[in-house]
Scaffold this motif. Structure first.
Motif, PDB file in Angstrom:
ATOM      1  N   ILE A   3       0.857  -1.181   0.000  1.00  0.00           N
ATOM      2  CA  ILE A   3       0.000   0.000   0.000  1.00  0.00           C
ATOM      3  C   ILE A   3       0.892   1.230   0.000  1.00  0.00           C
ATOM      4  O   ILE A   3       1.678   1.419   0.933  1.00  0.00           O
ATOM      5  CB  ILE A   3      -0.919   0.014   1.236  1.00  0.00           C
ATOM      6  CG1 ILE A   3      -1.817  -1.230   1.236  1.00  0.00           C
ATOM      7  CG2 ILE A   3      -1.752   1.288   1.278  1.00  0.00           C
ATOM      8  CD1 ILE A   3      -2.640  -1.380   2.497  1.00  0.00           C
ATOM      9  N   PRO A   4       0.811   2.075  -1.030  1.00  0.00           N
ATOM     10  CA  PRO A   4       1.660   3.274  -1.060  1.00  0.00           C
ATOM     11  C   PRO A   4       1.440   4.131   0.189  1.00  0.00           C
ATOM     12  O   PRO A   4       0.301   4.395   0.579  1.00  0.00           O
ATOM     13  CB  PRO A   4       1.193   4.004  -2.329  1.00  0.00           C
ATOM     14  CG  PRO A   4       0.612   2.931  -3.196  1.00  0.00           C
ATOM     15  CD  PRO A   4      -0.012   1.953  -2.247  1.00  0.00           C
ATOM     16  N   ARG A  91      -3.812  18.336  10.952  1.00  0.00           N
ATOM     17  CA  ARG A  91      -2.595  19.155  10.917  1.00  0.00           C
ATOM     18  C   ARG A  91      -1.913  19.145   9.547  1.00  0.00           C
ATOM     19  O   ARG A  91      -1.345  20.148   9.131  1.00  0.00           O
ATOM     20  CB  ARG A  91      -1.600  18.671  11.972  1.00  0.00           C
ATOM     21  CG  ARG A  91      -2.050  18.933  13.393  1.00  0.00           C
ATOM     22  CD  ARG A  91      -2.108  20.416  13.707  1.00  0.00           C
ATOM     23  NE  ARG A  91      -0.784  21.028  13.569  1.00  0.00           N
ATOM     24  CZ  ARG A  91      -0.560  22.317  13.473  1.00  0.00           C
ATOM     25  NH1 ARG A  91      -1.570  23.168  13.472  1.00  0.00           N
ATOM     26  NH2 ARG A  91       0.664  22.777  13.356  1.00  0.00           N
ATOM     27  N   LEU A  92      -1.966  18.007   8.864  1.00  0.00           N
ATOM     28  CA  LEU A  92      -1.262  17.896   7.582  1.00  0.00           C
ATOM     29  C   LEU A  92      -2.218  17.955   6.400  1.00  0.00           C
ATOM     30  O   LEU A  92      -1.771  17.881   5.246  1.00  0.00           O
ATOM     31  CB  LEU A  92      -0.446  16.598   7.546  1.00  0.00           C
ATOM     32  CG  LEU A  92       0.576  16.433   8.684  1.00  0.00           C
ATOM     33  CD1 LEU A  92       1.334  15.121   8.527  1.00  0.00           C
ATOM     34  CD2 LEU A  92       1.561  17.602   8.723  1.00  0.00           C
ATOM     35  N   GLU A  93      -3.515  18.075   6.686  1.00  0.00           N
ATOM     36  CA  GLU A  93      -4.548  18.218   5.653  1.00  0.00           C
ATOM     37  C   GLU A  93      -4.534  17.064   4.655  1.00  0.00           C
ATOM     38  O   GLU A  93      -4.767  17.237   3.460  1.00  0.00           O
ATOM     39  CB  GLU A  93      -4.391  19.566   4.926  1.00  0.00           C
ATOM     40  CG  GLU A  93      -4.544  20.751   5.863  1.00  0.00           C
ATOM     41  CD  GLU A  93      -4.419  22.089   5.147  1.00  0.00           C
ATOM     42  OE1 GLU A  93      -4.015  22.106   3.977  1.00  0.00           O
ATOM     43  OE2 GLU A  93      -4.743  23.122   5.766  1.00  0.00           O
ATOM     44  N   THR A  94      -4.295  15.851   5.155  1.00  0.00           N
ATOM     45  CA  THR A  94      -4.364  14.652   4.327  1.00  0.00           C
ATOM     46  C   THR A  94      -5.834  14.258   4.158  1.00  0.00           C
ATOM     47  O   THR A  94      -6.597  14.264   5.135  1.00  0.00           O
ATOM     48  CB  THR A  94      -3.608  13.494   5.000  1.00  0.00           C
ATOM     49  OG1 THR A  94      -2.292  13.932   5.347  1.00  0.00           O
ATOM     50  CG2 THR A  94      -3.521  12.282   4.072  1.00  0.00           C
ATOM     51  N   PRO A  95      -6.268  13.941   2.956  1.00  0.00           N
ATOM     52  CA  PRO A  95      -7.671  13.565   2.759  1.00  0.00           C
ATOM     53  C   PRO A  95      -8.047  12.349   3.617  1.00  0.00           C
ATOM     54  O   PRO A  95      -7.253  11.411   3.747  1.00  0.00           O
ATOM     55  CB  PRO A  95      -7.736  13.214   1.264  1.00  0.00           C
ATOM     56  CG  PRO A  95      -6.590  13.963   0.653  1.00  0.00           C
ATOM     57  CD  PRO A  95      -5.510  13.983   1.689  1.00  0.00           C
ATOM     58  N   PRO A  96      -9.251  12.337   4.202  1.00  0.00           N
ATOM     59  CA  PRO A  96      -9.650  11.228   5.077  1.00  0.00           C
ATOM     60  C   PRO A  96      -9.540   9.859   4.429  1.00  0.00           C
ATOM     61  O   PRO A  96      -9.163   8.884   5.092  1.00  0.00           O
ATOM     62  CB  PRO A  96     -11.104  11.575   5.430  1.00  0.00           C
ATOM     63  CG  PRO A  96     -11.160  13.072   5.351  1.00  0.00           C
ATOM     64  CD  PRO A  96     -10.252  13.433   4.202  1.00  0.00           C
ATOM     65  N   ALA A  98      -7.408   8.809   2.252  1.00  0.00           N
ATOM     66  CA  ALA A  98      -6.003   8.394   2.238  1.00  0.00           C
ATOM     67  C   ALA A  98      -5.541   8.016   3.641  1.00  0.00           C
ATOM     68  O   ALA A  98      -4.730   7.092   3.819  1.00  0.00           O
ATOM     69  CB  ALA A  98      -5.129   9.518   1.678  1.00  0.00           C
ATOM     70  N   VAL A  99      -6.036   8.711   4.642  1.00  0.00           N
ATOM     71  CA  VAL A  99      -5.699   8.388   6.029  1.00  0.00           C
ATOM     72  C   VAL A  99      -6.228   7.005   6.394  1.00  0.00           C
ATOM     73  O   VAL A  99      -5.537   6.197   7.022  1.00  0.00           O
ATOM     74  CB  VAL A  99      -6.272   9.460   6.980  1.00  0.00           C
ATOM     75  CG1 VAL A  99      -6.114   9.025   8.436  1.00  0.00           C
ATOM     76  CG2 VAL A  99      -5.582  10.798   6.742  1.00  0.00           C
ATOM     77  N   ILE A 100      -7.457   6.715   6.008  1.00  0.00           N
ATOM     78  CA  ILE A 100      -8.048   5.404   6.293  1.00  0.00           C
ATOM     79  C   ILE A 100      -7.271   4.305   5.583  1.00  0.00           C
ATOM     80  O   ILE A 100      -6.955   3.251   6.168  1.00  0.00           O
ATOM     81  CB  ILE A 100      -9.529   5.394   5.872  1.00  0.00           C
ATOM     82  CG1 ILE A 100     -10.351   6.281   6.814  1.00  0.00           C
ATOM     83  CG2 ILE A 100     -10.086   3.970   5.864  1.00  0.00           C
ATOM     84  CD1 ILE A 100     -11.782   6.505   6.367  1.00  0.00           C
ATOM     85  N   ALA A 101      -6.908   4.539   4.324  1.00  0.00           N
ATOM     86  CA  ALA A 101      -6.220   3.513   3.524  1.00  0.00           C
ATOM     87  C   ALA A 101      -4.848   3.174   4.081  1.00  0.00           C
ATOM     88  O   ALA A 101      -4.376   2.039   3.924  1.00  0.00           O
ATOM     89  CB  ALA A 101      -6.097   3.991   2.073  1.00  0.00           C
ATOM     90  N   THR A 102      -4.203   4.133   4.729  1.00  0.00           N
ATOM     91  CA  THR A 102      -2.849   3.893   5.239  1.00  0.00           C
ATOM     92  C   THR A 102      -2.800   3.751   6.750  1.00  0.00           C
ATOM     93  O   THR A 102      -1.748   3.390   7.297  1.00  0.00           O
ATOM     94  CB  THR A 102      -1.921   5.061   4.838  1.00  0.00           C
ATOM     95  OG1 THR A 102      -2.492   6.298   5.304  1.00  0.00           O
ATOM     96  CG2 THR A 102      -1.727   5.107   3.333  1.00  0.00           C
TER      97      THR A 102
END
Length: 410
Positions: A3-4, A91-96, A98-102
């Motif tokens: 998983i990238p 804090r890093l504004e990562t899309p949810p 992408a956060v769930i996937a990683t």
């Protein structure tokens, strides 16, 4: 299937665990944690995630607790993974997505479902963090009435400060690099700049050094060929300052690895110093010095803007160990001064035991720090000492926490 981005998140989890469970610094833990992370961008992401979790841990935990029926144990892995996931979103504004996937692959079974449910609940609520991070209870108790103000300076990682080899070219370099300056010889750039690609790096026109860290060496003035000892010198920013100011510098440190970095910077900047690897408690100089700069080993709590791990690692035991070492080094330094010689003592610590309490015990003649020796916005203490903290000069980007004092030997 790989998983990238997952190795970076797993490494961030390992970094946080090393700090909270084993008391390691982020730098100490980075070697092992980052060994399976490929690429500079992912390595930087790993450090950023871990840093933001440690900076905002109390506030992240409060959000997590607001979305669980039964409080997760402090050492539960789902709590750690949720901290990591929330830090990325908030804090890093990562899309949810992408956060769930990683994030969820870091857990298995029921804990994965629990984390997914808590994270989704908080995202739907559109939760946010406060403007100022909540400090750990132990830190609040130590810093007392100063804690709230200091915390305001910890909300963001710091900008990039440069110390210039030739202070009379400050405006020239400010225009060339697009930076601002708070005093001659200082330049401030936005954080994130790729240091080795900046103009002036290869020719050694500057080196990275927080503004507060540059003040102790400035307090010794111009060297005019006189002898100065930079005690506990590595990694070398103050050695470079002293050499550039015309001092005949002896740079002493016990760490061979850190002295190699100092030597590299001397070569890059085309400055010179006598570099000595030795234990300060065993080494003896051939002759006394005109000046000594002791930037002593310390808890480094003043660097919490860039090293938020210190908020969680440092306690009474570490402070006691450092104060004992500092007292011994101060006594050695006083012995090695010529009559009329100056001693500057500095620590990048916010702990009074390492600063004010140490200075009060020195038996040399005080030489008060003067207002006109400092950047605009900073003032000496009534005792003639200097105390900085991350909330000072906030409108200009802040600075590290330091304590500095100066004496003359009769």
């Amino acid at each position: 299937m790989d998983i990238p981005g997952l190795p970076a998140r797993r490494a961030a989890l390992n970094l946080i665990d090393a700090v909270l469970r084993r008391g390691e610094t982020l730098d100490q833990a980075a070697g092992a944690a980052l060994s399976r992370v490929r690429g500079d961008a992912d390595r930087a992401l790993t450090r950023a995630i871990a840093g933001e979790v440690l900076r905002w841990k109390a506030d992240l935990d409060e959000l997590i607790d607001s979305a669980t029926r039964q409080r997760l144990p402090d050492d539960a892995k789902p709590r750690a993974v949720l901290e990591l996931m929330l830090a990325q979103v908030l804090r890093l504004e990562t899309p949810p997505h992408a956060v769930i996937a990683t994030g969820l692959p870091l857990l298995t079974g029921g804990p994965r479902r629990l984390a997914h449910g808590v994270f989704s609940t908080l995202v739907k609520r559109e939760v946010s963090l406060p403007d100022v991070p909540t400090l750990p209870d132990a830190v609040l108790a130590r810093w007392g009435e100063r804690a709230g103000e200091i915390a305001q300076g910890l909300a963001e990682p710091p900008p990039l400060d440069l110390a210039l080899r030739e202070p009379d070219k400050t405006q020239e370099w400010a225009e060339r690099l697009g930076g601002t300056t708070l005093m001659p010889g200082h330049l401030r750039l936005p954080r994130g700049a790729a240091i080795e690609t900046l103009a002036g790096f290869r020719e050694g026109a500057w080196w990275v050094q927080d503004l507060a860290a540059s003040l102790p060496a400035r307090l010794l003035g111009q060297g005019e060929g006189r002898r100065v000892l930079d005690l506990c010198a590595a990694p070398g920013g103050k050695t470079l300052q002293l050499a550039a100011a015309g001092w005949d510098v002896t740079a002493l440190d016990i760490s061979k690895r850190r002295l190699e970095r100092l030597k590299d910077n001397l070569e890059r900047t085309q400055l010179s110093a006598h570099v000595v690897q030795s234990d300060a408690f065993k080494w003896e100089p051939e002759a006394p010095f005109d000046a000594i700069l002791l930037d002593a080993p310390c808890t480094a709590t003043g660097t919490s803007r860039r090293h938020p791990d210190v908020l969680h690692r440092i306690g009474p035991r570490q402070i006691a160990e450092m104060t004992e070492l500092q007292s011994g080094l101060l006594a050695r330094a006083a012995e090695w001064l010529k009559p009329g010689g100056k001693l500057v003592y500095a620590v990048c610590s916010l702990e009074a035991e390492e600063g004010e309490a140490q200075a009060a015990q020195v038996a040399l003649t005080p030489e008060p720090i003067l207002q006109d020796e400092l950047p605009a916005g900073l003032s000496p203490m009534p005792e003639g000492w200097l105390r900085t903290d991350p909330a000072m000069l906030a409108e200009a980007g802040g600075l590290d926490g330091f304590f500095v004092a100066r004496w003359r030997k009769s």
